[in-house]
Design a protein around this motif. Structure first.
Motif, PDB file in Angstrom:
ATOM      1  N   GLU A  96      51.161 -78.967  68.318  1.00 49.01           N
ATOM      2  CA  GLU A  96      50.467 -78.481  67.127  1.00 49.01           C
ATOM      3  C   GLU A  96      50.989 -77.144  66.631  1.00 49.01           C
ATOM      4  O   GLU A  96      51.031 -76.886  65.442  1.00 49.01           O
ATOM      5  N   ASP A  97      51.360 -76.260  67.541  1.00 45.24           N
ATOM      6  CA  ASP A  97      51.902 -74.975  67.132  1.00 45.24           C
ATOM      7  C   ASP A  97      52.907 -74.505  68.170  1.00 45.24           C
ATOM      8  O   ASP A  97      53.095 -75.145  69.207  1.00 45.24           O
TER       9      ASP A  97
ATOM     10  N   GLY B  45      55.180 -77.216  72.993  1.00 42.43           N
ATOM     11  CA  GLY B  45      54.039 -76.352  73.254  1.00 42.43           C
ATOM     12  C   GLY B  45      54.406 -74.890  73.280  1.00 42.43           C
ATOM     13  O   GLY B  45      55.009 -74.369  72.351  1.00 42.43           O
ATOM     14  N   GLU B  46      54.093 -74.238  74.389  1.00 40.79           N
ATOM     15  CA  GLU B  46      54.179 -72.777  74.465  1.00 40.79           C
ATOM     16  C   GLU B  46      55.558 -72.219  74.792  1.00 40.79           C
ATOM     17  O   GLU B  46      55.750 -71.015  74.711  1.00 40.79           O
ATOM     18  N   ARG B  47      56.518 -73.070  75.182  1.00 43.48           N
ATOM     19  CA  ARG B  47      57.813 -72.518  75.572  1.00 43.48           C
ATOM     20  C   ARG B  47      58.967 -73.205  74.869  1.00 43.48           C
ATOM     21  O   ARG B  47      58.940 -74.404  74.624  1.00 43.48           O
ATOM     22  N   LEU B  48      59.965 -72.402  74.558  1.00 40.49           N
ATOM     23  CA  LEU B  48      61.204 -72.890  73.963  1.00 40.49           C
ATOM     24  C   LEU B  48      61.936 -73.742  74.991  1.00 40.49           C
ATOM     25  O   LEU B  48      62.055 -73.347  76.157  1.00 40.49           O
TER      26      LEU B  48
ATOM     27  N   ALA C  30      60.900 -85.517  81.725  1.00 39.03           N
ATOM     28  CA  ALA C  30      61.129 -86.835  81.125  1.00 39.03           C
ATOM     29  C   ALA C  30      60.742 -86.808  79.646  1.00 39.03           C
ATOM     30  O   ALA C  30      61.466 -87.347  78.796  1.00 39.03           O
ATOM     31  N   ARG C  31      59.620 -86.173  79.316  1.00 37.55           N
ATOM     32  CA  ARG C  31      59.202 -86.040  77.914  1.00 37.55           C
ATOM     33  C   ARG C  31      60.209 -85.202  77.138  1.00 37.55           C
ATOM     34  O   ARG C  31      60.546 -85.514  75.995  1.00 37.55           O
ATOM     35  N   GLN C  32      60.694 -84.134  77.758  1.00 36.49           N
ATOM     36  CA  GLN C  32      61.691 -83.277  77.125  1.00 36.49           C
ATOM     37  C   GLN C  32      62.969 -84.063  76.841  1.00 36.49           C
ATOM     38  O   GLN C  32      63.530 -83.989  75.740  1.00 36.49           O
TER      39      GLN C  32
END
Length: 195
Positions: free
Chosen positions: A141-142, A147-150, A84-86
């Motif tokens: 943030e980075d 986050g950590e995944r494309l 949902a956020r995506q």
């Protein structure tokens, strides 16, 4: 095997890049919008078109979502809060970045000259800059946007930011410039760009 119809200078780039990220084989037919034969796949004459088992899928976001769901990659699972956020982030990018750039393009070279409003581009640039300030508050943030995944919104935003540079829409947020630099050196991006 997939068939991608559309030039790499169009939104078809999003599909080409995604297929490179997924390491899926595909055939690329570099047709421009409204090219002869395209309307048999999309009556509107627009690209991209993804042909799967003889069935055409249109609209770059629909294609990216289909590919992500089919291959279980570059997306969060349907029905989850992360998805949902995506999807919310994807819609924000389409509404605030893609729409401004598309409207500017229409008033630059797509519409008949007598229908173009050159002054609208100043308003669109202002909105584009304002949307960037909102985006940096929504992004992780980075790493990638979430986050950590494309994920799908990364592909769309990177394409929009690249398009913005071509259209002379300034990227005013340093975090977005850094983000774009990181995305554009990805090997799959480079392979798609080489087309």
């Amino acid at each position: 095997m997939y068939q991608v119809i559309g030039t790499a200078q169009s939104r078809a780039f999003r599909v080409l890049w995604m297929l490179e990220e997924l390491q899926q084989p595909f055939d690329h037919v570099a047709l421009a919008p409204h090219a002869e034969g395209l309307t048999s796949f999309n009556p509107a004459g627009k690209v991209p078109v993804l042909v799967v088992d003889g069935t055409p899928i249109t609209d770059s976001t629909a294609i990216l979502t289909y590919l992500a769901d089919r291959h279980g990659a570059l997306s969060h699972a349907p029905g989850t809060l992360d998805r949902a956020r995506q999807d919310s982030l994807t819609q924000f990018i389409l509404d605030e970045f893609d729409a401004a750039l598309w409207l500017a393009a229409r008033h630059s070279f797509i519409l008949p000259e007598e229908m173009r409003l050159a002054a609208i581009k100043n308003t669109l640039r202002w909105e584009f800059e304002r949307s960037q300030r909102t985006m940096v508050h929504r992004m992780a943030e980075d790493g990638f946007l979430m986050g950590e995944r494309l994920t799908v919104p990364d592909i769309i935003l990177t394409h929009c930011l690249t398009w913005a540079l071509t259209a002379r829409f300034p990227i005013v947020e340093h975090r977005l410039t850094d983000y774009l630099d990181r995305m554009r050196v990805r090997p799959a991006y480079q392979r798609a760009a080489a087309r």
